[in-house]
Motif scaffolding. Structure first.
Motif, short mmCIF file in Angstrom:
data_model
loop_
_atom_site.label_atom_id
_atom_site.label_comp_id
_atom_site.label_asym_id
_atom_site.label_seq_id
_atom_site.Cartn_x
_atom_site.Cartn_y
_atom_site.Cartn_z
N ILE A 53 -22.95 0.80 9.83
CA ILE A 53 -22.47 2.17 10.07
C ILE A 53 -22.97 2.67 11.42
O ILE A 53 -22.21 3.28 12.19
CB ILE A 53 -22.93 3.12 8.93
N GLN A 54 -24.23 2.42 11.72
CA GLN A 54 -24.79 2.85 12.99
C GLN A 54 -24.04 2.21 14.17
O GLN A 54 -23.70 2.89 15.14
CB GLN A 54 -26.28 2.48 13.07
N GLY A 55 -23.74 0.92 14.05
CA GLY A 55 -22.97 0.24 15.10
C GLY A 55 -21.60 0.85 15.28
O GLY A 55 -21.11 1.00 16.40
N TRP A 56 -20.96 1.20 14.16
CA TRP A 56 -19.65 1.84 14.22
C TRP A 56 -19.73 3.19 14.91
O TRP A 56 -18.88 3.54 15.73
CB TRP A 56 -19.05 1.98 12.83
N LEU A 57 -20.76 3.97 14.59
CA LEU A 57 -20.92 5.30 15.20
C LEU A 57 -21.12 5.17 16.71
O LEU A 57 -20.49 5.89 17.49
CB LEU A 57 -22.09 6.05 14.56
#
Length: 195
Positions: free
Chosen positions: A58-62
């Motif tokens: 999720i952090q990578g996507w953000l």
């Protein structure tokens, strides 16, 4: 979308991603791993590490979405996404789709978007609000997100070794005496064992 709003949204995504750092570290390196290993503790630690890996994704996507916004090349299928819970929904759909073979195809993207499949009504309503109710739009959104994914910080071989080690906890194996890793390393050093 005006540049001011684009910058504001990119900053919001970066802030959300930055806020995940401490949670990710908490889950990837749980304190329970420093306690005496039992099957229950090992399973809890494994579950926590999986949660940490999900948060990392999720952090990578953000971060990826923030960068794409700043470069003015965010895929149009991702424009309605505004928060972490929406990304978690898409992550869940991605995982269902990956594992759909295990369930006879009942959780594939096509089935999730199928109005006849009442099992996914709640999910479909949320996806429709994001303009991702059609299978091709949903697939495009997931592909765009996956392109932002960062390389996993955990080696798959290391995960397999941990899984095998967990399966041995509590087993009574004649002649086997578990040796703590640090002591085993010290024994190998002092025995001067060479390759």
């Amino acid at each position: 979308m005006p540049q001011l709003l684009i910058n504001k949204k990119a900053d919001k995504f970066k802030t959300l991603a930055d806020a995940l750092d401490s949670k990710i570290q908490y889950y990837l390196k749980p304190a329970i791993t420093s306690q005496r290993p039992t099957r229950r503790r090992a399973n809890i630690a494994a579950s926590m590490q999986q949660e940490g890996q999900k948060l990392q994704q999720i952090q990578g996507w953000l971060y990826g979405m923030a960068a794409a916004l700043e470069q003015d090349n965010l895929s149009p299928v991702l424009e309605a996404i505004a928060n972490r819970s929406q990304l978690e929904l898409l992550q869940q759909v991605l995982n269902w789709d990956k594992n759909s073979d295990r369930y006879g195809g009942r959780s594939s993207i096509s089935e999730i978007c199928n109005p006849q499949n009442t099992h996914f009504d709640h999910t479909r309503i949320k996806l429709t609000a994001l303009k991702l109710g059609e299978p091709n739009h949903l697939r495009a959104a997931i592909e765009a997100l996956v392109s932002f994914s960062v390389k996993a910080s955990v080696d798959p071989l290391q995960l397999k070794i941990q899984e095998l080690e967990r399966s041995l906890i509590g087993l009574q194996i004649p002649g086997f005496f578990p040796t703590p890793e640090k002591l085993a390393q010290r024994l190998v050093e002092e025995a001067n064992i060479q390759k």
